[in-house]
Design an enzyme around this catalytic site. Structure first.
Site, PDB file in Angstrom:
ATOM      1  N   ARG A 235      46.792 -19.186  20.351  1.00  0.00           N
ATOM      2  CA  ARG A 235      46.843 -18.977  22.131  1.00  0.00           C
ATOM      3  C   ARG A 235      48.355 -19.760  22.230  1.00  0.00           C
ATOM      4  O   ARG A 235      48.260 -20.647  22.070  1.00  0.00           O
ATOM      5  CB  ARG A 235      46.128 -19.133  23.231  1.00  0.00           C
ATOM      6  CG  ARG A 235      44.975 -18.436  23.480  1.00  0.00           C
ATOM      7  CD  ARG A 235      45.730 -16.636  24.099  1.00  0.00           C
ATOM      8  NE  ARG A 235      44.571 -16.093  24.109  1.00  0.00           N
ATOM      9  CZ  ARG A 235      43.800 -14.704  23.270  1.00  0.00           C
ATOM     10  NH1 ARG A 235      44.447 -14.558  22.135  1.00  0.00           N
ATOM     11  NH2 ARG A 235      43.033 -14.341  23.441  1.00  0.00           N
ATOM     12  N   GLU A 264      54.754 -13.362  26.084  1.00  0.00           N
ATOM     13  CA  GLU A 264      54.475 -12.268  24.914  1.00  0.00           C
ATOM     14  C   GLU A 264      55.381 -10.705  25.533  1.00  0.00           C
ATOM     15  O   GLU A 264      54.204 -10.841  26.942  1.00  0.00           O
ATOM     16  CB  GLU A 264      53.605 -12.505  24.583  1.00  0.00           C
ATOM     17  CG  GLU A 264      52.784 -13.268  23.380  1.00  0.00           C
ATOM     18  CD  GLU A 264      51.700 -13.518  22.430  1.00  0.00           C
ATOM     19  OE1 GLU A 264      50.536 -12.681  23.224  1.00  0.00           O
ATOM     20  OE2 GLU A 264      50.848 -14.488  22.472  1.00  0.00           O
ATOM     21  N   HIS A 285      51.829 -11.218  17.481  1.00  0.00           N
ATOM     22  CA  HIS A 285      50.487 -11.381  17.863  1.00  0.00           C
ATOM     23  C   HIS A 285      49.039  -9.969  17.349  1.00  0.00           C
ATOM     24  O   HIS A 285      49.058  -9.287  17.847  1.00  0.00           O
ATOM     25  CB  HIS A 285      50.020 -11.137  19.436  1.00  0.00           C
ATOM     26  CG  HIS A 285      48.693 -11.728  20.532  1.00  0.00           C
ATOM     27  ND1 HIS A 285      48.923 -12.160  21.660  1.00  0.00           N
ATOM     28  CD2 HIS A 285      47.548 -11.397  20.166  1.00  0.00           C
ATOM     29  CE1 HIS A 285      47.659 -12.728  21.590  1.00  0.00           C
ATOM     30  NE2 HIS A 285      46.769 -11.981  20.954  1.00  0.00           N
TER      31      HIS A 285
END
Ligand code: NAD
Ligand code: MLT
Length: 317
Positions: A235, A264, A285
């Site tokens: 994360r 993000e 991601h």
């Protein structure tokens, strides 16, 4: 417990097997992506189930404006994009699919470690630009190097198992596990102060919680071996991006591979400079982005919805 499930809204791209399974059991599904907060609230007036990945931020404001919502499903592991406190207070059940994408996240981590050691993305890019630079992209062997795994849960331990086949020595830290537990998978449990000076590579696999926010920061980087490399497929926020950039620019940290970011998509100039640094490998991601993992989490979350609503005995838990 049984929840009446009349219809489900999907607000992030989830494999079509999720909607197929729900509709085949008579649950209508509506899917719309990239909605504004106002549009999402509007849509959720008409549904009692919501399925998300990581893009939709299920904030207290949204949760307080959707009285009909009864279940939220996260087609993935981390539920940090859902405000659990408000959901619980409002009687909304939150489900996730831990484990469904662990192998995919683990394999990306292993690919990152190898790519960092051998400068694979940088060397490949130089060939596309017409260069032939063998000296610049010479690397290091992983054999006999020390990999520190911080967070020895589902993903961390799979990484440890695989990287031992490269001959890496595995040290780890996880407050929930004993040294006996980690020794069963060939890893030596140490405390963090012992880990920093020993590790050639540090990979983080914890949830983002107050105790792990900025776990890798200016102080801890300064305690590391010169030349350490950092990997984050867990994360954004576990690694302090500003401190990492400084350590890489000073040459103290030799490189980093990052799949996740504090924001993000990243917009902060510090994060953008970090991503563009030649010693940094960055991906958007992608840890769970494989065909297998996406099908698995899509089916698992639909099965849980059918189980909790008592629609299908087959999926009753
Ligand atoms: P997990 O719950 O199985 O393991 C996490 C481990 O971290 C646990 O064993 C826990 O005891 C440990 N931990 C908690 N606090 C800690 C601390 N202060 N220091 C060290 N260890 C601590 O979780 P997992 O399924 O292995 O997932 C790990 C992380 O990867 C999560 O943040 C998850 O959201 C993320 N993830 C990312 C992707 C991606 O696409 N990049 C995909 C899947 C999972
Ligand atoms: C997760 O926690 O499962 C990951 O962030 C993967 C995803 O984006 O779904």
């Amino acid at each position: 417990m049984s929840i009446k499930l009349r219809s489900v809204f999907i607000s992030d791209p989830v494999d079509s097997s999720c909607a197929d399974l729900l509709t085949s059991h008579g649950v209508p599904v509506t899917a719309k992506y990239k909605l504004s907060k106002e549009d999402l609230i509007q849509e959720l007036q008409n549904h009692d189930g919501l399925i998300v990945r990581s893009e939709t931020k299920v904030t207290p404001e949204i949760l307080s404006a959707v009285p009909n919502l009864r279940i939220i499903g996260r087609a993935g592991t981390g539920v940090d994009n859902i405000d659990l406190q408000t959901a619980t207070r409002n009687g909304i059940v939150v489900l996730n699919t831990p484990g469904g994408n662990s192998i995919s996240a683990c394999e990306l981590t292993c690919a990152f470690i190898s790519a960092l050691a051998r400068n694979v993305p940088q060397a490949a890019q130089s060939m596309k630009e017409g260069r032939w630079d063998r000296k610049l992209y010479s690397g290091f062997e992983l054999s006999e190097k020390t990999l520190a795994v911080l967070g020895f849960g589902r993903i961390g331990r799979e990484v440890a198992l695989r990287m031992q086949s490269y001959g890496m020595k595995i040290i780890c830290f996880d407050p929930m596990l004993s040294a006996e537990d980690t020794a069963k998978v060939g890893a030596t449990k140490l405390n963090l102060e012992e880990i920093w000076p020993l590790a050639d590579y540090i990979t983080v696999h914890t949830p983002l919680i107050p105790q792990t926010r900025n776990l890798i920061n200016a102080d801890t980087l300064a305690k590391c071996k010169k030349g350490v490399r950092i990997i984050n497929v867990a994360r954004g926020g576990i690694v302090d991006e500003g401190a990492l950039l400084q350590a890489i620019k000073s040459g103290y940290c030799s490189g980093a591979a990052l799949d996740v970011f504090a924001e993000e998509p990243p917009k902060n100039p510090v994060t953008l400079e970090l991503i563009k640094h030649p010693h940094v490998i960055a991906t958007p991601h992608l840890g769970a982005s494989t065909e297998e993992a996406q099908k698995r989490v899509a089916v698992e979350i639909a099965e849980q919805f059918l189980a909790i609503s008592g629609i299908s005995d087959k999926y009753r838990v």
